[in-house]
Design an enzyme around this catalytic site. Structure first.
Site, short mmCIF file in Angstrom:
data_model
loop_
_atom_site.label_atom_id
_atom_site.label_comp_id
_atom_site.label_asym_id
_atom_site.label_seq_id
_atom_site.Cartn_x
_atom_site.Cartn_y
_atom_site.Cartn_z
CG ASN A 30 -0.21 -0.06 2.51
OD1 ASN A 30 0.52 0.86 2.85
ND2 ASN A 30 -0.38 -1.16 3.25
CG ASP A 66 -6.67 -5.13 6.14
OD1 ASP A 66 -6.07 -5.11 7.24
OD2 ASP A 66 -7.35 -4.18 5.73
CE LYS A 124 9.30 -12.28 -14.09
NZ LYS A 124 10.10 -11.73 -15.16
CG PHE A 166 -2.18 5.23 13.57
CD1 PHE A 166 -1.68 5.06 14.86
CD2 PHE A 166 -1.77 6.35 12.86
CE1 PHE A 166 -0.80 5.97 15.43
CE2 PHE A 166 -0.88 7.27 13.40
CZ PHE A 166 -0.40 7.08 14.68
CE LYS A 225 -10.71 0.42 11.01
NZ LYS A 225 -9.98 0.95 9.90
CE LYS A 256 -8.53 -3.60 14.14
NZ LYS A 256 -7.53 -3.65 13.09
N1 CTP Z 1 -3.69 -3.54 11.88
C1 CTP Z 1 -2.97 -4.61 12.36
N2 CTP Z 1 -2.95 -5.77 11.69
C2 CTP Z 1 -3.62 -5.93 10.55
C3 CTP Z 1 -4.39 -4.85 10.03
C4 CTP Z 1 -4.40 -3.66 10.73
O1 CTP Z 1 -2.34 -4.45 13.41
N3 CTP Z 1 -3.56 -7.08 9.90
C5 CTP Z 1 -3.72 -2.29 12.65
C6 CTP Z 1 -3.07 -1.12 11.98
O2 CTP Z 1 -1.69 -1.04 12.34
C7 CTP Z 1 -3.83 0.06 12.53
C8 CTP Z 1 -5.20 -0.52 12.79
O3 CTP Z 1 -5.05 -1.93 12.80
O4 CTP Z 1 -3.32 0.49 13.78
C9 CTP Z 1 -6.25 -0.16 11.80
O5 CTP Z 1 -5.85 -0.54 10.52
P1 CTP Z 1 -6.86 -0.47 9.31
O6 CTP Z 1 -6.27 -1.14 8.14
O7 CTP Z 1 -7.36 0.93 9.17
O8 CTP Z 1 -8.08 -1.31 9.92
P2 CTP Z 1 -8.61 -2.73 9.68
O9 CTP Z 1 -8.81 -3.35 11.01
O10 CTP Z 1 -7.77 -3.45 8.72
O11 CTP Z 1 -10.05 -2.40 9.13
P3 CTP Z 1 -10.57 -2.06 7.66
O12 CTP Z 1 -9.49 -2.49 6.71
O13 CTP Z 1 -11.81 -2.82 7.57
O14 CTP Z 1 -10.80 -0.57 7.66
#
Ligand code: CTP
Length: 404
Positions: free
Chosen positions: A210, A279, A289, A323, A337, A341
């Site tokens: 990302n 995610d 490859k 975050f 969140k 969490k």
């Molecule tokens: N985070 C994490 N591990 C993951 C995904 C996210 O620890 N596999 C943490 C990120 O570091 C951040 C928080 O979760 O502090 C929120 O991340 P975000 O991607 O915005 O949230 P998601 O829980 O993935 O929710 P969504 O993608 O549905 O918005």
């Protein structure tokens, strides 16, 4: 501590000599930079004699902004972030240049190259100080994180009475000491911070990732270390220098990040999860490859471990900050969140807005604490936002300690 004293061309320039002295009495090593206009009011010789250092008077006297910064760093062996640029008097002209990025002499060029603390002490005629153009420039500079020491009211050199007078040099020196005093309010804390993106391999040469640059997490790590914390920074693949005093653990994938965080969790008293963790990861990436043989292809993705949620389940007495990077419904998503969490606070930002968020040097955030109302942090450079986040972490720490 090293300080660059920039002297602008106003009648108050004569007071800057006394200011140089007052700063030295407070332990600052003073490097003076004078604009051409300042030299019409007072000579460089005065500052050279007072400070014991050659005064920089122009862009073309053999020194560059970089060389001044580099040599100062060398002399005091301190991080560049700990340095200070104090401009007194800051004329309307200088404020306009700083606010708009005009770099046509040494001082205005140095301002753009400077990454440390900036303090501006404006002084000018009352009508000029109250003019909307000057007001707008001052607002812009303040919003950028520059400290402004407001002028005093009183009888001005031009015979009028009102705001515009440079405050007493002893007061400016005291304010400078206060602003630059390094707060050691994170001493005794061990902070684990994650930053940057993760990369999930598709094959040995490709990955899913990302747009996170890691700048926000690195700024939090730098600020926490400056404020006395022991900092372990678990960094995804980013192109950033390790901040001074920070222990860095480099990782690539979400699984590696999870392992590094969980390995350091027992030591942590605070966990700040600024990383943009992927995610989903690619299921069973091949060792070789992938060749361009198919007309169409698809990749199966499976969820990564949610590191924040796992830390939340094992939180104990730690303070946990998550975050949330969102493109809409920022506060409600941040709150969701926080609940799911088990965080103490979620720092949310709208990543779709130009100029803030992913990749940029500035950010604008909403802090959603477990107890109390959300707090909006106005757009500012990431180091400023980082310190504001830490201020709120301390508030949570104090509330926990006092049983609130
Ligand atoms: N985070 C994490 N591990 C993951 C995904 C996210 O620890 N596999 C943490 C990120 O570091 C951040 C928080 O979760 O502090 C929120 O991340 P975000 O991607 O915005 O949230 P998601 O829980 O993935 O929710 P969504 O993608 O549905 O918005």
């Amino acid at each position: 501590m090293n300080i660059v004293l920039g002297v602008g061309g106003g009648i108050a320039a004569y007071k800057a000599a006394e200011l140089a002295r007052a700063l030295m009495e407070r332990g600052f090593a003073v490097q003076t930079v004078m604009t051409a206009a300042a030299q019409q009011f007072i000579t460089p010789l005065t500052f050279a004699a007072l400070t014991g250092r050659k005064v920089i008077t122009g862009l073309f006297d053999g020194q560059t902004a970089d060389s001044v910064l580099a040599s100062s760093v060398e002399h005091i062996r301190a991080a560049q972030e700990n340095q200070t640029l104090l401009v007194a008097p800051a004329t309307a002209d200088l404020l306009a240049k700083f606010a708009n990025g005009i770099a046509d002499d040494f001082l205005s060029t140095l301002y753009l190259a400077f990454t440390g603390t900036v303090i501006l002490a404006p002084a000018m005629n009352t009508q000029m100080w109250l003019h909307p153009a000057v007001r707008a420039n001052v607002d812009k500079l303040r919003a950028r994180g520059n400290h402004i020491i407001d002028p005093d009211s009183g009888l001005l050199a031009c015979g009028t009475t009102g705001p515009g007078r440079l405050p007493d040099p002893a007061y400016i020196a005291a304010e400078t000491s206060r602003i630059t005093a390094i707060r050691r309010d994170f001493e005794g804390e061990t902070v684990v911070i994650t930053a940057g993106p993760t990369q999930e391999p598709i094959d040995p040469v490709r990955y899913v990732s990302n747009r996170s640059s890691g700048k926000m997490g690195f700024a939090v790590a730098a600020a926490a270390a400056q404020r006395g914390a022991r900092v372990i920074l678990v960094a995804g693949p980013v192109n950033l220098a390790t901040p001074p005093g920070v222990t860095r653990v480099d990782v690539e994938s979400a699984v590696q990040m999870r392992d590094a965080v969980m390995a350091h969790l027992p030591e942590a008293s605070i966990v700040i999860k600024a990383a943009a963790v992927a995610d989903y990861t690619v299921e069973n990436p091949p060792d070789q490859k992938i060749k361009k043989t198919m007309a169409k292809m698809s990749i199966d993705l499976s969820p990564t471990p949610d590191i924040l949620a796992e830390v939340g389940r094992n939180k104990g007495t730690r303070i946990l900050v998550g975050f949330a990077a969102e493109t809409q419904n920022l506060v409600s998503e941040a709150r969701r969140k926080m609940e799911t969490k088990n965080c103490d606070m979620v720092a949310g930002n709208l990543v779709s807005q130009a100029g803030i968020g992913f990749g940029s040097d500035e950010n604008e955030m909403i802090l959603v604490p477990r107890t109390g109302e959300p707090v909006k942090l106005a757009q500012a450079p990431k180091p400023v936002i980082a310190n504001q986040i830490l201020d709120h972490v301390l508030k949570i720490r104090l509330a926990v300690r006092s049983g609130g």
